[in-house]
Design an enzyme around this catalytic site. Structure first.
Site, PDB file in Angstrom:
ATOM      1  N   ASP A  98       0.692  -1.238  -0.083  1.00 35.41           N
ATOM      2  CA  ASP A  98      -0.106   0.059   0.065  1.00 35.41           C
ATOM      3  C   ASP A  98       1.131   1.320   0.227  1.00 35.41           C
ATOM      4  O   ASP A  98       1.614   1.440   0.974  1.00 35.41           O
ATOM      5  CB  ASP A  98      -0.799  -0.019   1.259  1.00 35.41           C
ATOM      6  CG  ASP A  98      -2.269   0.707   1.085  1.00 35.41           C
ATOM      7  OD1 ASP A  98      -2.397   1.596   0.124  1.00 35.41           O
ATOM      8  OD2 ASP A  98      -3.377  -0.009   1.536  1.00 35.41           O
ATOM      9  N   GLU A 256      -6.218   4.042  -6.026  1.00 28.74           N
ATOM     10  CA  GLU A 256      -7.851   4.511  -5.048  1.00 28.74           C
ATOM     11  C   GLU A 256      -8.144   5.764  -5.685  1.00 28.74           C
ATOM     12  O   GLU A 256      -7.473   6.768  -5.706  1.00 28.74           O
ATOM     13  CB  GLU A 256      -7.508   4.615  -3.617  1.00 28.74           C
ATOM     14  CG  GLU A 256      -9.021   4.820  -3.122  1.00 28.74           C
ATOM     15  CD  GLU A 256      -8.947   4.713  -1.668  1.00 28.74           C
ATOM     16  OE1 GLU A 256      -9.747   4.569  -0.878  1.00 28.74           O
ATOM     17  OE2 GLU A 256      -7.797   5.539  -0.946  1.00 28.74           O
ATOM     18  N   HIS A 329     -11.324  -2.769   3.535  1.00 27.14           N
ATOM     19  CA  HIS A 329     -10.809  -2.341   4.850  1.00 27.14           C
ATOM     20  C   HIS A 329     -11.643  -0.914   5.040  1.00 27.14           C
ATOM     21  O   HIS A 329     -11.988  -0.492   6.503  1.00 27.14           O
ATOM     22  CB  HIS A 329      -9.558  -2.146   4.970  1.00 27.14           C
ATOM     23  CG  HIS A 329      -8.851  -0.793   4.163  1.00 27.14           C
ATOM     24  ND1 HIS A 329      -8.723  -0.853   2.945  1.00 27.14           N
ATOM     25  CD2 HIS A 329      -8.635   0.363   4.421  1.00 27.14           C
ATOM     26  CE1 HIS A 329      -8.205   0.242   2.352  1.00 27.14           C
ATOM     27  NE2 HIS A 329      -7.989   0.988   3.532  1.00 27.14           N
ATOM     28  N   ASP A 330     -12.132  -0.230   4.121  1.00 27.57           N
ATOM     29  CA  ASP A 330     -12.954   0.833   4.327  1.00 27.57           C
ATOM     30  C   ASP A 330     -14.464   0.976   3.936  1.00 27.57           C
ATOM     31  O   ASP A 330     -15.170   1.936   3.879  1.00 27.57           O
ATOM     32  CB  ASP A 330     -12.409   2.071   3.373  1.00 27.57           C
ATOM     33  CG  ASP A 330     -11.318   2.711   3.622  1.00 27.57           C
ATOM     34  OD1 ASP A 330     -10.897   2.490   4.732  1.00 27.57           O
ATOM     35  OD2 ASP A 330     -10.483   3.420   2.555  1.00 27.57           O
TER      36      ASP A 330
END
Length: 519
Positions: A98, A256, A329-330
């Site tokens: 990430d 993203e 995860h969001d």
């Protein structure tokens, strides 16, 4: 369409803090991941996307980085990382890191220097502005509520933070900042990692002048989005990044990119653009939102969900590449959000997996998805830990909301639902840790866990295993065109995949009753 390994891969996202704790301190770690690589190999995934493991004070669970070339103490050491990477590669699994470079932690050495004086060499690494009449430079809101500007008395100026005030935004207009980022990327790639997921990468270029945003109804702040999303130099920066770094390695990249249209995504992912392989888009994640806010209390609109997926499938076909996801995860757990986590828990979880994996693009599996992990029920407001959820609750209390209403919204939308410990078995704390977990486990772990799933031939685990294997040996599922069937059917998501003479039809019933098609 050119065949590439990352188009044919299935990616598994690990949220390290919640995956597996090897030393009993209640926090997942790198050695815990290494110990579970055989499990992931059995599942059949190709790539692990590893959420941040860098040194961080953890204001936003690792997305606030204080040292990009060191490992967070709670997760282990660089030697542990190297062992995990080597073991994964031995098992044929790639590692995607990430990359969080829109902002750093305010404890990063660059920012410590930057805030120390106006003439410090690092001053221009971040975005500093004078206030206006004792107020921030403009009316922009932050993603995590409140102003996007933080006053710093040391130099009597404000710095920009589109997220937490402990996450100051980097100034990408500064060529030194870009060179620093490219150097740290090369450092990790030379270590042997296989690519990057790039956090909010479409926010690295801001509109100069920092004009006020349109007033947000019911708020004292203005809308920042038109000035920070897909900004004037973002493609210039990404093409430079590709030229200087990415083009020199055979890697997977996904950016993203919230607030991105199909036309924008073609620029980011276009096969002739030399930027990124794919982006994470959010339009399909807004089918149960309330206009501009994720905080809502309504079911997803299936007809709208189909329309959005179809638009992206056809829009990128032959020119760019899709990423396929329904949770991460969001986001809340997909079986609770889009399916039925009660009576038809297993059936709806399998249906959602088929619906997603059969489309064109690279599928992403979020940890626990393959065993059907669900949202947590019955939490009190004080049980939520995520900074976004905590700020939402505090803001709504100030507005006079009843606690029950706040709990209803958190129960549907909080990021904490994705962050409960991985459920390995029916033992204490779901087998995640021998100590006290950093976050309480979901209490359904005695039924929903890896051990139970692997004992049952009809389980979700084996279904995912077969689905991944099917995609690997069927080019139509990877490269075929997409055509939506019965767009207005409110119950069924149906589509065709076509490649040459081969046709595959996918039928998914989103309702808890029998449904009919006219076609």
């Amino acid at each position: 369409m050119e065949k590439r390994w990352w188009k044919e891969s299935v990616v598994y996202q690990i949220y390290p803090r919640s995956f597996c704790d090897s030393n009993g301190d209640g926090i997942g770690d790198l050695n815990g991941i290494t110990g579970k690589l055989d499990y992931l190999k059995e599942l059949g995934i190709d790539v692990i996307w590893l959420s941040p493991v860098y040194k961080s004070p953890n204001d936003d669970n690792g997305y606030d980085i204080s040292d990009y070339q060191a490992i967070m103490d709670e997760f282990g050491t660089m030697e542990d990382f190297d062992r995990m990477l080597a073991t994964a590669h031995e098992k044929g699994i790639k590692i995607m890191m990430d990359l969080v470079v829109n902002h750093t932690s305010d404890e990063h050495k660059w920012f410590i220097e930057s805030r120390s004086s106006k003439d410090n060499p690092y001053r221009d690494y971040y975005i500093w502005q004078e206030g206006k009449n004792g107020n921030p430079p403009n009316n922009w809101d932050s993603n995590f509520s409140g102003s996007a500007w933080k006053y710093d008395s040391r130099t009597d100026m404000y710095y920009l933070h589109l997220f937490s005030e402990k996450q100051p935004d980097l100034n990408w207009r500064n060529t030194k900042v870009r060179a620093e980022v490219y150097d740290l990327m090369k450092w990790w790639l030379d270590k042997g990692i296989d690519g990057f997921r790039m956090d909010v990468i479409n926010m690295i270029s801001k509109v100069e002048g920092y004009p006020d945003g349109e007033p947000i109804p019911g708020s004292k702040y203005g809308n920042r989005l038109p000035y920070v999303m897909n900004g004037p130099h973002v493609h210039e920066y990404l093409q430079e990044m590709n030229r200087e770094v990415l083009s020199k390695y055979d890697v997977i990249t996904v950016g993203e990119a919230p607030c991105t249209s199909v036309e924008d995504a073609i620029k980011y992912t276009g096969f002739d653009r030399q930027e990124l392989n794919m982006v994470f888009t959010f339009e399909h994640m807004d089918v149960d939102s309330d206009n501009t806010s994720k905080w809502a209390d309504k079911k997803p609109d299936l007809v709208e969900l189909k329309r959005v997926f179809s638009k992206w499938q056809t829009g990128l076909n032959g020119v760019g590449w899709n990423s396929l996801y329904l949770n991460n995860h969001d986001q809340p757990r997909m079986v609770s959000r889009f399916g039925d986590d009660g009576k038809y828990w297993k059936e709806s979880a399998k249906m959602l997996a088929v619906c997603l994996h059969m489309m064109q693009g690279t599928p992403y599996v979020y940890q626990g998805e393959e065993i059907g992990m669900t949202n947590v029920s019955g939490l009190r407001i004080e049980d939520y830990q995520d900074i976004e959820s905590v700020n939402f609750a505090e803001d709504r209390k100030k507005e006079g909301w009843e606690e029950e209403k706040i709990r209803t919204y958190l129960a549907r939308n909080s990021r904490d639902h994705a962050r409960t410990p991985m459920q390995w078995n029916a033992e204490k704390h779901a087998g995640f840790t021998a100590g006290t977990p950093w976050m309480a486990e979901n209490q359904n772990y005695e039924e929903i866990n890896v051990e139970n799933s692997r004992k049952n031939p009809d389980s979700l685990f084996y279904f995912y295993q077969k689905l991944i294997a099917l995609r690997r040996k069927n080019d139509t599922l990877v490269y075929g065109d997409f055509r939506l069937i019965e767009e207005e059917n409110p119950d069924i998501f149906a589509y065709e995949r076509n490649l040459g003479e081969k046709k595959l039809i996918v039928l998914c019933n989103f309702r808890d009753t029998a449904a009919e098609m006219k076609a």
